[in-house]
Design a protein around this motif. Structure first.
Motif, PDB file in Angstrom:
ATOM      1  N   ARG A   1      -6.265  -3.626  -2.640  1.00 58.66           N
ATOM      2  CA  ARG A   1      -5.835  -2.941  -3.863  1.00 58.66           C
ATOM      3  C   ARG A   1      -6.481  -1.559  -3.975  1.00 58.66           C
ATOM      4  O   ARG A   1      -5.849  -0.598  -4.436  1.00 58.66           O
ATOM      5  CB  ARG A   1      -6.193  -3.785  -5.088  1.00 58.66           C
ATOM      6  CG  ARG A   1      -5.196  -4.911  -5.363  1.00 58.66           C
ATOM      7  CD  ARG A   1      -5.642  -5.707  -6.578  1.00 58.66           C
ATOM      8  NE  ARG A   1      -5.790  -4.835  -7.744  1.00 58.66           N
ATOM      9  CZ  ARG A   1      -4.792  -4.455  -8.538  1.00 58.66           C
ATOM     10  NH1 ARG A   1      -3.548  -4.851  -8.271  1.00 58.66           N
ATOM     11  NH2 ARG A   1      -5.030  -3.675  -9.579  1.00 58.66           N
TER      12      ARG A   1
ATOM     13  N   TYR B   1      -4.554   0.698  -1.950  1.00 57.95           N
ATOM     14  CA  TYR B   1      -3.293   0.997  -2.650  1.00 57.95           C
ATOM     15  C   TYR B   1      -3.500   2.104  -3.684  1.00 57.95           C
ATOM     16  O   TYR B   1      -2.707   3.059  -3.786  1.00 57.95           O
ATOM     17  CB  TYR B   1      -2.761  -0.266  -3.320  1.00 57.95           C
ATOM     18  CG  TYR B   1      -1.780  -0.006  -4.450  1.00 57.95           C
ATOM     19  CD1 TYR B   1      -0.499   0.485  -4.202  1.00 57.95           C
ATOM     20  CD2 TYR B   1      -2.168  -0.217  -5.783  1.00 57.95           C
ATOM     21  CE1 TYR B   1       0.377   0.746  -5.247  1.00 57.95           C
ATOM     22  CE2 TYR B   1      -1.299   0.041  -6.825  1.00 57.95           C
ATOM     23  CZ  TYR B   1      -0.030   0.516  -6.551  1.00 57.95           C
ATOM     24  OH  TYR B   1       0.832   0.777  -7.578  1.00 57.95           O
TER      25      TYR B   1
ATOM     26  N   VAL C   1       0.834  -1.200   0.000  1.00 55.06           N
ATOM     27  CA  VAL C   1       0.000   0.000   0.000  1.00 55.06           C
ATOM     28  C   VAL C   1       0.871   1.253   0.000  1.00 55.06           C
ATOM     29  O   VAL C   1       0.618   2.217  -0.731  1.00 55.06           O
ATOM     30  CB  VAL C   1      -0.944  -0.009   1.217  1.00 55.06           C
ATOM     31  CG1 VAL C   1      -1.779   1.273   1.248  1.00 55.06           C
ATOM     32  CG2 VAL C   1      -1.836  -1.232   1.171  1.00 55.06           C
TER      33      VAL C   1
END
Length: 458
Positions: free
Chosen positions: A444, A447, A426
């Motif tokens: 994700r 991130y 991240v």
């Protein structure tokens, strides 16, 4: 035999007439004892004396004290050292005491490092015997000197003396000890001058500009190593890579390092991260051989064949391959342990999350000789046909994708237990691990959010 006219003899206290005189000038209580035959002339030691034969041969002024100006302690002129007047024994007693003082002083110097006594002793000996020979100034010309791994002060000094850099071992060792950073001189190739003072040689060797060492960081690929070697050796670009390709089987690779024909570079994973001497005039094959030897030595510390069997891998080469993936995908040791577990979980035959594929971006970057984070859609990545593309193939790539360090190797050998199949970094310092694809997609998303923040700051 007594003289005529004196049956008692001249040395028994009688009144002998000597040389025409009626008076005996030697017949006193203080008269010398009579001379003895040669076989009996050796003086008997006084009671309690422990003087041994041969000690009078220690005549160096440091042991006898004859250079200290104490005239009152010397034998007077005319003293008969063979006689029994007691003067010789007094002189010997004094010499023995000087020896005792010298030995005591030397013992103090040798063991008296605390409180500066050792330094004082060193200064004292220098004043007695003089400083070791040394050059003056910065020297002239240029010479390259290679210092081997583990060399100590005297070994380094010996190499420098043979190369004409310093004048004596003693001068260099003394200068090294007097420099606060003297013990931090490392192995490598140094560019020095001839005829340098020892202090200047130590100072120069501690300067990064004189140290021709190539440091291979953990995870660097062989392509990077070859390029750095070409620059340092002042060779045409691609020269070292060509030597590596041609000489791969002659550089000392372990027997188990020879994998399939699909391996792109047989030396990948065997140029162990460390510091190596690399300077103009050296041969690429000689340097590569040292790197491979270091890797073989590090890998031999573990029974890789037995460890591979425990981990369900086919060979020690696959252990190094896993370690290289861990090194490329992780950042810190605690991440390495979990990344290694993800590798083994994905290799399991009953893995329904990725059905045996690793799907690591690092393998695609290796194929393309790049280092990118955003590689595009997974469907497009699977179209890339290459034995190293883990988005397409199942299982491990044919060989390592870089040179792993000791920590990554340890994680590959002893991964943290856990159920993870996914991970995403991240931030630079934060990696999130997930068991399911749904959880991974949430990670994700975080991130991507962090990436947008970073982009906005720029």
């Amino acid at each position: 035999m007594p003289y005529a006219g004196n049956p008692a003899g001249p040395y028994d206290g009688g009144q002998d007439v000597g040389y025409g005189s009626n008076q005996d000038y030697y017949g006193t209580p203080d008269a010398y004892p009579p001379p003895q035959p040669p076989a009996q002339r050796k003086a008997e030691p006084e009671p309690g004396s422990e003087w041994e034969e041969g000690q009078e041969d220690e005549s160096h002024p440091f042991f006898t004290g004859d250079d200290d100006g104490a005239e009152g302690e010397r034998d007077e002129p005319g003293t008969d050292r063979r006689g029994g007047n007691g003067r010789e024994r007094r002189g010997r007693t004094k010499k023995k005491s000087h020896n005792g003082f010298a030995c005591l002083f030397m013992s103090v110097v040798l063991v008296g490092g605390v409180g500066g006594v050792g330094y004082v002793g060193f200064q004292f000996l220098q004043s007695k015997f003089g400083a070791p020979p040394d050059f003056v100034g910065e020297g002239s010309g240029s010479v390259q000197v290679e210092i081997p791994q583990g060399a100590g002060g005297y070994e380094i000094a010996s190499i420098l003396v043979k190369s004409g850099v310093v004048k004596s071992q003693g001068a260099f060792v003394a200068a090294q000890r007097q420099n606060p950073k003297g013990n931090s001189i490392q192995a490598g190739v140094y560019t020095l001058s001839k005829g340098m003072s020892a202090a200047q040689a130590v100072k120069t060797m501690l300067s990064p500009t004189s140290h021709n060492a190539l440091i291979i960081p953990e995870g660097k690929r062989n392509v990077w190593v070859y390029e750095q070697m070409d620059k340092r050796l002042e060779l045409k670009k691609g020269s070292t890579a060509a030597v590596a390709k041609a000489q791969a089987n002659n550089l000392g690779l372990p027997a188990w390092a020879k994998g399939s024909k699909d391996i792109k570079d047989p030396l990948e994973g065997f140029l162990f991260p460390a510091s190596y001497p690399v300077a103009k005039g050296m041969k690429p094959e000689a340097i590569l051989k040292k790197m491979v030897a270091r890797a073989a030595a590090e890998y031999s510390k573990v029974d890789l064949e037995a460890e591979a069997d425990k981990l369900g891998l086919k060979s020690p080469l696959q252990v190094i391959t896993v370690a290289s993936l861990v090194q490329a995908e992780g950042k810190y040791k605690h991440d390495f342990d979990k990344v290694a577990r993800v590798v083994y979980n994905r290799l399991e035959p009953d893995n329904t999350e990725t059905v045996g594929r690793l799907e690591f971006d690092s393998t695609v970057n290796y194929i393309k000789a790049q280092s990118r984070l955003d590689l595009g859609a997974v469907d497009n990545l699977r179209k890339l046909k290459d034995p190293y593309n883990t988005y397409d193939i199942k299982g491990l790539p044919p060989g390592p994708i870089g040179n792993p360090g000791a920590e990554a190797l340890q994680s590959a050998l002893d991964p943290t237990p856990g159920p993870w199949y996914y991970f995403v970094s991240v931030t630079e310092d934060k990696t999130l691990f997930a068991e399911t694809n749904e959880e991974h997609e949430r990670n994700r998303a975080e991130y991507e959010k962090q990436s947008k923040k970073e982009s906005a700051k720029r």
